[in-house]
Design an enzyme around this catalytic site. Structure first.
Site, PDB file in Angstrom:
ATOM      1  N   LYS A  11       0.461  -0.746  -0.035  1.00 42.49           N
ATOM      2  CA  LYS A  11      -0.108  -0.362  -0.139  1.00 42.49           C
ATOM      3  C   LYS A  11       1.058   1.495  -0.236  1.00 42.49           C
ATOM      4  CE  LYS A  11      -3.824  -0.771   2.194  1.00 42.49           C
ATOM      5  NZ  LYS A  11      -5.037  -1.441   3.762  1.00 42.49           N
ATOM      6  N   PHE A  59     -17.260   6.415   4.691  1.00 44.22           N
ATOM      7  CA  PHE A  59     -15.165   6.278   5.009  1.00 44.22           C
ATOM      8  C   PHE A  59     -14.834   6.204   3.566  1.00 44.22           C
ATOM      9  CE2 PHE A  59     -16.658   2.360   6.368  1.00 44.22           C
ATOM     10  CZ  PHE A  59     -15.512   1.063   5.580  1.00 44.22           C
ATOM     11  N   ARG A  87      -1.724 -13.963   5.696  1.00 45.25           N
ATOM     12  CA  ARG A  87      -2.875 -13.516   6.612  1.00 45.25           C
ATOM     13  C   ARG A  87      -1.990 -13.434   7.670  1.00 45.25           C
ATOM     14  NH1 ARG A  87      -6.598 -10.908   3.941  1.00 45.25           N
ATOM     15  NH2 ARG A  87      -8.046 -10.783   6.414  1.00 45.25           N
ATOM     16  N   THR A  93      -5.688  -6.455  10.248  1.00 42.77           N
ATOM     17  CA  THR A  93      -6.193  -5.232   9.726  1.00 42.77           C
ATOM     18  C   THR A  93      -5.742  -4.050  10.502  1.00 42.77           C
ATOM     19  OG1 THR A  93      -7.770  -6.440   8.757  1.00 42.77           O
ATOM     20  CG2 THR A  93      -7.841  -4.253   8.412  1.00 42.77           C
ATOM     21  N   ARG A 104       2.542  -6.597  10.068  1.00 35.64           N
ATOM     22  CA  ARG A 104       1.271  -4.748  10.102  1.00 35.64           C
ATOM     23  C   ARG A 104       1.888  -4.557  11.730  1.00 35.64           C
ATOM     24  NH1 ARG A 104      -4.017  -7.010   7.732  1.00 35.64           N
ATOM     25  NH2 ARG A 104      -3.602  -6.737   6.199  1.00 35.64           N
ATOM     26  N   ASN A 114      -1.804   0.214   6.945  1.00 40.58           N
ATOM     27  CA  ASN A 114      -1.329  -1.319   7.768  1.00 40.58           C
ATOM     28  C   ASN A 114      -0.784  -2.045   6.889  1.00 40.58           C
ATOM     29  OD1 ASN A 114      -3.318  -2.339   5.472  1.00 40.58           O
ATOM     30  ND2 ASN A 114      -4.891  -3.175   6.971  1.00 40.58           N
ATOM     31  N   HIS A 117      -2.632  -4.963   1.477  1.00 42.59           N
ATOM     32  CA  HIS A 117      -3.487  -5.835   1.466  1.00 42.59           C
ATOM     33  C   HIS A 117      -3.203  -7.005   0.820  1.00 42.59           C
ATOM     34  CE1 HIS A 117      -7.798  -7.652  -0.217  1.00 42.59           C
ATOM     35  NE2 HIS A 117      -6.406  -7.304  -1.544  1.00 42.59           N
ATOM     36  N   GLU A 128      -9.365 -11.442  -7.575  1.00 35.87           N
ATOM     37  CA  GLU A 128      -8.478 -10.130  -6.790  1.00 35.87           C
ATOM     38  C   GLU A 128      -7.040 -10.248  -8.167  1.00 35.87           C
ATOM     39  OE1 GLU A 128      -9.545  -8.643  -2.796  1.00 35.87           O
ATOM     40  OE2 GLU A 128      -7.728 -10.115  -3.067  1.00 35.87           O
TER      41      GLU A 128
END
Length: 141
Positions: A11, A59, A87, A93, A104, A114, A117, A128
């Site tokens: 990110k 948001f 993960r 998250t 993270r 964070n 993704h 994806e």
């Protein structure tokens, strides 16, 4: 054990802090292989598609603006049970709840900033990966 490929997005906070190599190093140290990688600038259209589950939330504009603030690095990462294992390596998250030693927990700030993704299921990964990689951009070796 299942051979899988997951989508990861390094990110804008990861890119801005120069953590790309460290994140990839940790993932490759677990035996995972980069099968495709590219830096891209996300668009509103792509973000609305990728975040369709929250695109109607108040948001969402904040999420979209953050994700467009810098380029991201899209990674197709392959290996045994890569989806669940990655993960676990990332941690929750919300980076504030992520233990030290997770990606993270070590580098993230909150739920949005964070670092990475990652696909949350084989079904999500299939969708994806097609969203971010064209035919011929993911390799088996």
């Amino acid at each position: 054990m299942a051979q899988e490929t997951s989508l990861l997005l390094l990110k804008p906070d990861c890119v801005a802090q120069g953590l790309n190599g460290e994140v990839l190093k940790r993932l490759e140290a677990e035996g995972f292989r980069v099968r495709g990688i590219k830096m891209i600038q996300l668009t509103d259209e792509l973000l609305k598609d990728h975040y369709s589950h929250i695109a109607d939330k108040p948001f969402f504009p904040e999420v979209a603006n953050f994700m467009k603030s810098k380029p991201v690095i899209a990674v197709a990462l392959g290996g045994e049970n890569v989806i669940s294992h990655v993960r676990d390596l990332l941690g929750p998250t919300d980076s504030k709840a992520a233990p030290k030693g997770t990606i993270r927990g070590d580098f993230g700030s909150d739920k949005m900033t964070n670092v990475v993704h990652a696909s949350d299921s084989p079904e999500a990964a299939a969708v994806e990966l097609k969203r971010f990689f064209k035919d011929g951009e993911i390799f088996n070796y």
